[in-house]
Design a protein around this motif. Sequence first.
Motif, PDB file in Angstrom:
ATOM      1  N   PHE A  40      -7.691   4.855   6.062  1.00 33.07           N
ATOM      2  CA  PHE A  40      -7.007   4.680   4.891  1.00 33.07           C
ATOM      3  C   PHE A  40      -5.686   5.578   4.925  1.00 33.07           C
ATOM      4  O   PHE A  40      -4.597   5.014   4.635  1.00 33.07           O
ATOM      5  CB  PHE A  40      -8.077   5.556   3.743  1.00 33.07           C
ATOM      6  CG  PHE A  40      -7.048   5.241   2.522  1.00 33.07           C
ATOM      7  CD1 PHE A  40      -7.282   4.076   1.480  1.00 33.07           C
ATOM      8  CD2 PHE A  40      -6.406   6.256   1.904  1.00 33.07           C
ATOM      9  CE1 PHE A  40      -6.578   4.086   0.516  1.00 33.07           C
ATOM     10  CE2 PHE A  40      -5.754   6.256   0.607  1.00 33.07           C
ATOM     11  CZ  PHE A  40      -5.914   4.949   0.021  1.00 33.07           C
ATOM     12  N   LYS A  47      -1.299   2.032  -1.511  1.00 35.94           N
ATOM     13  CA  LYS A  47      -2.368   0.790  -1.187  1.00 35.94           C
ATOM     14  C   LYS A  47      -3.244   0.538  -2.294  1.00 35.94           C
ATOM     15  O   LYS A  47      -3.609   1.218  -3.153  1.00 35.94           O
ATOM     16  CB  LYS A  47      -3.248   1.611  -0.121  1.00 35.94           C
ATOM     17  CG  LYS A  47      -2.664   1.756   1.099  1.00 35.94           C
ATOM     18  CD  LYS A  47      -3.263   2.815   2.238  1.00 35.94           C
ATOM     19  CE  LYS A  47      -3.197   4.170   2.001  1.00 35.94           C
ATOM     20  NZ  LYS A  47      -1.889   4.727   2.117  1.00 35.94           N
ATOM     21  N   HIS A  48      -3.434  -0.892  -2.481  1.00 36.12           N
ATOM     22  CA  HIS A  48      -4.386  -1.401  -3.839  1.00 36.12           C
ATOM     23  C   HIS A  48      -5.571  -2.089  -3.134  1.00 36.12           C
ATOM     24  O   HIS A  48      -5.327  -2.726  -2.154  1.00 36.12           O
ATOM     25  CB  HIS A  48      -3.452  -2.528  -4.390  1.00 36.12           C
ATOM     26  CG  HIS A  48      -2.149  -1.715  -5.035  1.00 36.12           C
ATOM     27  ND1 HIS A  48      -2.122  -1.243  -6.194  1.00 36.12           N
ATOM     28  CD2 HIS A  48      -0.901  -1.734  -4.486  1.00 36.12           C
ATOM     29  CE1 HIS A  48      -0.732  -0.914  -6.272  1.00 36.12           C
ATOM     30  NE2 HIS A  48       0.188  -0.964  -5.181  1.00 36.12           N
ATOM     31  N   LEU A  49      -6.674  -1.799  -3.818  1.00 36.29           N
ATOM     32  CA  LEU A  49      -7.913  -2.539  -3.373  1.00 36.29           C
ATOM     33  C   LEU A  49      -8.317  -3.672  -4.283  1.00 36.29           C
ATOM     34  O   LEU A  49      -8.509  -3.495  -5.366  1.00 36.29           O
ATOM     35  CB  LEU A  49      -8.946  -1.703  -2.893  1.00 36.29           C
ATOM     36  CG  LEU A  49     -10.288  -2.320  -2.706  1.00 36.29           C
ATOM     37  CD1 LEU A  49     -10.213  -2.723  -1.375  1.00 36.29           C
ATOM     38  CD2 LEU A  49     -11.482  -1.043  -2.701  1.00 36.29           C
ATOM     39  N   TRP A  64      -6.876   4.950  -3.807  1.00 35.59           N
ATOM     40  CA  TRP A  64      -6.153   3.776  -4.043  1.00 35.59           C
ATOM     41  C   TRP A  64      -5.125   3.901  -5.182  1.00 35.59           C
ATOM     42  O   TRP A  64      -5.299   4.609  -6.019  1.00 35.59           O
ATOM     43  CB  TRP A  64      -7.186   2.539  -4.326  1.00 35.59           C
ATOM     44  CG  TRP A  64      -7.979   2.317  -3.244  1.00 35.59           C
ATOM     45  CD1 TRP A  64      -9.407   2.932  -3.277  1.00 35.59           C
ATOM     46  CD2 TRP A  64      -8.023   1.631  -2.135  1.00 35.59           C
ATOM     47  NE1 TRP A  64      -9.892   2.482  -2.159  1.00 35.59           N
ATOM     48  CE2 TRP A  64      -9.156   1.599  -1.142  1.00 35.59           C
ATOM     49  CE3 TRP A  64      -6.830   0.871  -1.359  1.00 35.59           C
ATOM     50  CZ2 TRP A  64      -9.276   1.030   0.182  1.00 35.59           C
ATOM     51  CZ3 TRP A  64      -6.951   0.296  -0.253  1.00 35.59           C
ATOM     52  CH2 TRP A  64      -8.204   0.368   0.493  1.00 35.59           C
ATOM     53  N   THR A  67      -7.737  -0.135  -8.077  1.00 36.66           N
ATOM     54  CA  THR A  67      -8.860  -1.022  -7.622  1.00 36.66           C
ATOM     55  C   THR A  67      -9.231  -1.982  -8.919  1.00 36.66           C
ATOM     56  O   THR A  67      -9.182  -1.558  -9.860  1.00 36.66           O
ATOM     57  CB  THR A  67     -10.018   0.082  -7.447  1.00 36.66           C
ATOM     58  OG1 THR A  67     -10.383   0.601  -8.575  1.00 36.66           O
ATOM     59  CG2 THR A  67      -9.702   1.098  -6.330  1.00 36.66           C
TER      60      THR A  67
END
Length: 148
Positions: A40, A47-49, A64, A67
Amino acid sequence: MNAALIANFQACVAHDDDLWILGDFAFGRADDNAQFESWFHSLPGRKHLIIGNHDDEAVISLPWASTEYMAEIQDGEHSLALCHYPMITWNGARRGALQLVGQTLLYKSGDGRGSPFPRRTYPTASVTGMPSAVYPFRTAMRTWSSAT
């Protein structure tokens, strides 16, 4: 393979870009948390999940930017529907919105059928970890799936 994927991300994603992972960021045992965190933090960008079927609490609890199970975003003039799974239809599908998915399964049964929905086509873009796959998108946003 993980090192190659991380290197590809680092080569084309800037620290101020939004990086959307379309599910299944990592798959492993509960004691793999340190490895998940290392991967990560090796990836650039915000960062997007989009949560996938293999994303357990160890993955979801990483820091994140967001999410979600599904997201609708705008990339320049393109409306994008993001989901781990392909959908037959999505918001804006008939008005030019694109669907990006992280997991596309094609089934080959004994009678030759190649899809779980016979006689259906999927007007989707399944983007996988190759930077050239994001060429049509004009802004700094880059979207692709981890390892599925």
